[in-house]
Design a protein around this motif. Structure first.
Motif, PDB file in Angstrom:
ATOM      1  N   GLY A 136       0.609  -1.055   0.235  1.00 11.30           N
ATOM      2  CA  GLY A 136       0.054   0.286  -0.207  1.00 11.30           C
ATOM      3  C   GLY A 136       1.148   1.365  -0.005  1.00 11.30           C
ATOM      4  O   GLY A 136       0.007   2.633  -0.499  1.00 11.30           O
ATOM      5  N   GLY A 137       1.854   1.072   0.701  1.00 12.73           N
ATOM      6  CA  GLY A 137       2.755   2.148   0.272  1.00 12.73           C
ATOM      7  C   GLY A 137       3.395   2.730  -0.392  1.00 12.73           C
ATOM      8  O   GLY A 137       4.601   3.612  -0.484  1.00 12.73           O
ATOM      9  N   THR A 138       3.944   2.191  -1.491  1.00  9.12           N
ATOM     10  CA  THR A 138       4.635   2.092  -3.203  1.00  9.12           C
ATOM     11  C   THR A 138       3.990   1.649  -3.650  1.00  9.12           C
ATOM     12  O   THR A 138       4.802   2.468  -5.034  1.00  9.12           O
ATOM     13  CB  THR A 138       5.849   1.065  -2.489  1.00  9.12           C
ATOM     14  OG1 THR A 138       4.828  -0.355  -2.794  1.00  9.12           O
ATOM     15  CG2 THR A 138       6.845   0.628  -1.539  1.00  9.12           C
ATOM     16  N   LEU A 139       2.661   1.514  -4.411  1.00  9.54           N
ATOM     17  CA  LEU A 139       2.089   1.450  -5.257  1.00  9.54           C
ATOM     18  C   LEU A 139       0.150   1.695  -5.638  1.00  9.54           C
ATOM     19  O   LEU A 139      -0.078   2.459  -4.601  1.00  9.54           O
ATOM     20  CB  LEU A 139       1.887  -0.208  -5.681  1.00  9.54           C
ATOM     21  CG  LEU A 139       3.005  -1.064  -5.855  1.00  9.54           C
ATOM     22  CD1 LEU A 139       1.879  -2.389  -6.107  1.00  9.54           C
ATOM     23  CD2 LEU A 139       3.932  -1.134  -6.705  1.00  9.54           C
ATOM     24  N   ARG A 140       0.149   2.645  -6.580  1.00  6.27           N
ATOM     25  CA  ARG A 140      -1.173   3.017  -7.030  1.00  6.27           C
ATOM     26  C   ARG A 140      -2.552   2.806  -6.080  1.00  6.27           C
ATOM     27  O   ARG A 140      -2.289   1.167  -6.325  1.00  6.27           O
ATOM     28  CB  ARG A 140      -1.637   3.901  -8.244  1.00  6.27           C
ATOM     29  CG  ARG A 140       0.046   4.283  -9.295  1.00  6.27           C
ATOM     30  CD  ARG A 140      -0.235   4.741 -10.110  1.00  6.27           C
ATOM     31  NE  ARG A 140      -2.022   5.242 -10.566  1.00  6.27           N
ATOM     32  CZ  ARG A 140      -2.072   4.877 -12.294  1.00  6.27           C
ATOM     33  NH1 ARG A 140      -1.862   4.631 -13.414  1.00  6.27           N
ATOM     34  NH2 ARG A 140      -3.662   5.356 -11.941  1.00  6.27           N
ATOM     35  N   ALA A 141      -3.089   3.127  -5.937  1.00  2.00           N
ATOM     36  CA  ALA A 141      -4.266   1.999  -5.177  1.00  2.00           C
ATOM     37  C   ALA A 141      -5.610   2.495  -5.929  1.00  2.00           C
ATOM     38  O   ALA A 141      -5.085   0.850  -5.900  1.00  2.00           O
ATOM     39  CB  ALA A 141      -5.629   4.386  -4.557  1.00  2.00           C
ATOM     40  N   GLU A 142      -5.079   2.179  -7.685  1.00  2.00           N
ATOM     41  CA  GLU A 142      -6.261   0.774  -7.702  1.00  2.00           C
ATOM     42  C   GLU A 142      -4.906  -0.652  -8.279  1.00  2.00           C
ATOM     43  O   GLU A 142      -5.773  -1.289  -8.266  1.00  2.00           O
ATOM     44  CB  GLU A 142      -6.476   1.550  -9.559  1.00  2.00           C
ATOM     45  CG  GLU A 142      -7.635   2.816  -9.389  1.00  2.00           C
ATOM     46  CD  GLU A 142      -6.516   4.214  -9.366  1.00  2.00           C
ATOM     47  OE1 GLU A 142      -7.011   5.228  -9.312  1.00  2.00           O
ATOM     48  OE2 GLU A 142      -5.388   3.544  -8.705  1.00  2.00           O
ATOM     49  N   ILE A 143      -4.076  -0.705  -8.014  1.00  2.00           N
ATOM     50  CA  ILE A 143      -3.031  -1.759  -8.468  1.00  2.00           C
ATOM     51  C   ILE A 143      -3.082  -2.375  -6.804  1.00  2.00           C
ATOM     52  O   ILE A 143      -3.714  -2.953  -6.912  1.00  2.00           O
ATOM     53  CB  ILE A 143      -1.091  -0.838  -9.036  1.00  2.00           C
ATOM     54  CG1 ILE A 143      -1.359  -0.415 -10.695  1.00  2.00           C
ATOM     55  CG2 ILE A 143      -0.960  -2.509  -8.598  1.00  2.00           C
ATOM     56  CD1 ILE A 143      -0.459   0.313 -10.870  1.00  2.00           C
ATOM     57  N   VAL A 144      -2.482  -1.479  -6.013  1.00  2.00           N
ATOM     58  CA  VAL A 144      -3.419  -1.845  -4.822  1.00  2.00           C
ATOM     59  C   VAL A 144      -4.308  -2.618  -4.098  1.00  2.00           C
ATOM     60  O   VAL A 144      -4.819  -4.048  -3.762  1.00  2.00           O
ATOM     61  CB  VAL A 144      -2.779  -1.262  -3.467  1.00  2.00           C
ATOM     62  CG1 VAL A 144      -3.200  -1.680  -2.050  1.00  2.00           C
ATOM     63  CG2 VAL A 144      -1.447  -0.467  -3.409  1.00  2.00           C
ATOM     64  N   LEU A 145      -5.483  -2.182  -4.420  1.00  2.00           N
ATOM     65  CA  LEU A 145      -6.761  -3.147  -4.563  1.00  2.00           C
ATOM     66  C   LEU A 145      -6.790  -4.307  -5.284  1.00  2.00           C
ATOM     67  O   LEU A 145      -7.391  -4.798  -5.051  1.00  2.00           O
ATOM     68  CB  LEU A 145      -7.732  -2.410  -5.218  1.00  2.00           C
ATOM     69  CG  LEU A 145      -9.250  -2.783  -5.037  1.00  2.00           C
ATOM     70  CD1 LEU A 145      -9.769  -2.541  -3.727  1.00  2.00           C
ATOM     71  CD2 LEU A 145     -10.631  -1.339  -5.468  1.00  2.00           C
ATOM     72  N   ALA A 146      -6.172  -4.129  -6.418  1.00  2.00           N
ATOM     73  CA  ALA A 146      -6.439  -5.286  -8.046  1.00  2.00           C
ATOM     74  C   ALA A 146      -5.186  -5.723  -6.996  1.00  2.00           C
ATOM     75  O   ALA A 146      -6.137  -7.806  -6.891  1.00  2.00           O
ATOM     76  CB  ALA A 146      -6.380  -5.279  -8.580  1.00  2.00           C
ATOM     77  N   LEU A 147      -4.398  -5.927  -6.446  1.00  2.00           N
ATOM     78  CA  LEU A 147      -3.315  -6.851  -6.300  1.00  2.00           C
ATOM     79  C   LEU A 147      -3.711  -7.856  -5.010  1.00  2.00           C
ATOM     80  O   LEU A 147      -3.174  -8.649  -4.758  1.00  2.00           O
ATOM     81  CB  LEU A 147      -1.801  -6.139  -6.552  1.00  2.00           C
ATOM     82  CG  LEU A 147      -0.884  -6.175  -7.422  1.00  2.00           C
ATOM     83  CD1 LEU A 147       0.241  -5.008  -7.223  1.00  2.00           C
ATOM     84  CD2 LEU A 147      -1.183  -7.622  -7.956  1.00  2.00           C
ATOM     85  N   ALA A 148      -3.817  -7.210  -4.242  1.00  2.00           N
ATOM     86  CA  ALA A 148      -4.577  -6.879  -2.507  1.00  2.00           C
ATOM     87  C   ALA A 148      -5.533  -8.451  -2.437  1.00  2.00           C
ATOM     88  O   ALA A 148      -4.672  -9.059  -1.752  1.00  2.00           O
ATOM     89  CB  ALA A 148      -4.317  -5.867  -1.113  1.00  2.00           C
ATOM     90  N   ASN A 149      -6.396  -8.401  -2.991  1.00  2.00           N
ATOM     91  CA  ASN A 149      -7.767  -9.310  -3.771  1.00  2.00           C
ATOM     92  C   ASN A 149      -6.763 -10.657  -4.078  1.00  2.00           C
ATOM     93  O   ASN A 149      -7.438 -11.763  -3.693  1.00  2.00           O
ATOM     94  CB  ASN A 149      -8.346  -8.346  -4.050  1.00  2.00           C
ATOM     95  CG  ASN A 149      -9.549  -7.799  -3.120  1.00  2.00           C
ATOM     96  OD1 ASN A 149      -9.937  -8.132  -2.077  1.00  2.00           O
ATOM     97  ND2 ASN A 149      -9.849  -6.520  -3.167  1.00  2.00           N
ATOM     98  N   LEU A 150      -6.111  -9.755  -4.992  1.00  2.00           N
ATOM     99  CA  LEU A 150      -5.418 -11.505  -6.201  1.00  2.00           C
ATOM    100  C   LEU A 150      -4.812 -12.413  -5.311  1.00  2.00           C
ATOM    101  O   LEU A 150      -5.231 -13.226  -5.179  1.00  2.00           O
ATOM    102  CB  LEU A 150      -4.707 -10.462  -7.418  1.00  2.00           C
ATOM    103  CG  LEU A 150      -4.360 -11.828  -7.805  1.00  2.00           C
ATOM    104  CD1 LEU A 150      -5.377 -12.644  -8.868  1.00  2.00           C
ATOM    105  CD2 LEU A 150      -3.582 -11.539  -8.825  1.00  2.00           C
TER     106      LEU A 150
END
Length: 263
Positions: free
Chosen positions: A177-191
């Motif tokens: 969360g502290g290094t990537l864009r919010a939209e990328i974080v949302l997708a990656l975190a759930n995946l």
């Protein structure tokens, strides 16, 4: 009624001669932790991932006869569900919250206050530990109703394993969360969360794998935490799994401290 001094100053001489002392680090961390807890509890989506889904999975694994979970099913199911719950709060919820706080400028404003960055990060991790402890108590109580009967020594070791896992996944969430864009974080975190659920399932034996494969899978954090819980509640000491979680904490925590961005 008070009046301004005759020399035109708004404050009487000596008003700021003795400025108040800054709050201690402990008080700042406690205040930040309370704020993080309040923000989390207001977020229905995070509560769904953190508690509602794990409870549903626990009932599903123990109530539905499909033969995938070894007997006694509740003893194995609760370990996987605790791991899923920890991941939902410490990793997925943490990463998404931090990512969107950065996007909307909340962390930038918070970082501009006298509050040290280390205290901000510590507050997030302490809030995570408090939330995970509450989830573990609730899930453990439900599992006890369903027939789970661990001994006290196993519970104590299990609590240590949950704490280690919480810190490891929190470090991962802060790094993401502290290094990537919010939209990328949302997708990656759930995946990543869904992929790691598979690791928790493999740790309780839903698929019969060779021993060599099981030994290699301990490097997967969800597998390591579930294995640690299975071993601990069974009366053993999960040294290898604990080492794996500690290494994840050191690596992700180190990168998070170095690359964490408030903007």
């Amino acid at each position: 009624m008070t009046h301004a001094p005759e020399d035109g100053n708004r404050f009487a001489p000596g008003t700021f001669a003795r400025p108040s002392a800054p709050a201690s680090v402990a008080r700042m961390a406690a205040a930040q932790t309370r704020m993080e807890l309040a923000l989390f509890l207001r977020n229905g989506e995070q509560l769904l991932v953190a508690l509602v889904i794990p409870v549903a999975i626990l009932f599903g694994l123990t109530a539905i006869e499909f033969g995938a979970v070894p007997e006694p099913r509740i003893d194995h199911a609760i370990t996987a569900v605790l791991t899923i719950s920890v991941m939902g709060t410490a990793f997925t919820g943490q990463a998404i919250a931090v990512g969107f706080d950065r996007r909307y400028g909340a962390l930038k404003r918070l970082g501009g206050t006298p509050l040290p960055p280390a205290v901000i990060i510590a507050g997030k991790m302490l809030a995570t530990l408090v939330l995970v402890a509450g989830q573990a108590v609730i899930l453990g109580a439900i599992a006890a109703v369903l027939g789970w009967r661990p001994d006290l020594a196993g519970l104590a070791l299990g609590a240590v394993a949950v704490a280690l896992g919480s810190v490891a996944f929190s470090s991962m969430g802060l790094l993401l969360g502290g290094t990537l864009r919010a939209e990328i974080v949302l997708a990656l975190a759930n995946l990543i969360w869904f992929v790691l659920i598979g690791g928790a399932g493999l740790a309780i034996g839903v698929v019969d794998l060779p021993t060599a494969v099981h030994d290699l899978l301990v490097v997967v954090p969800s597998y390591a935490l579930t294995t640690a819980l299975v071993t601990a509640t069974g009366g053993g000491v999960p040294a290898l799994a604990a080492l794996s979680l500690a290494l994840w904490t050191a690596v992700c925590g180190g990168f998070a401290v170095r690359h964490f961005s408030f903007t």
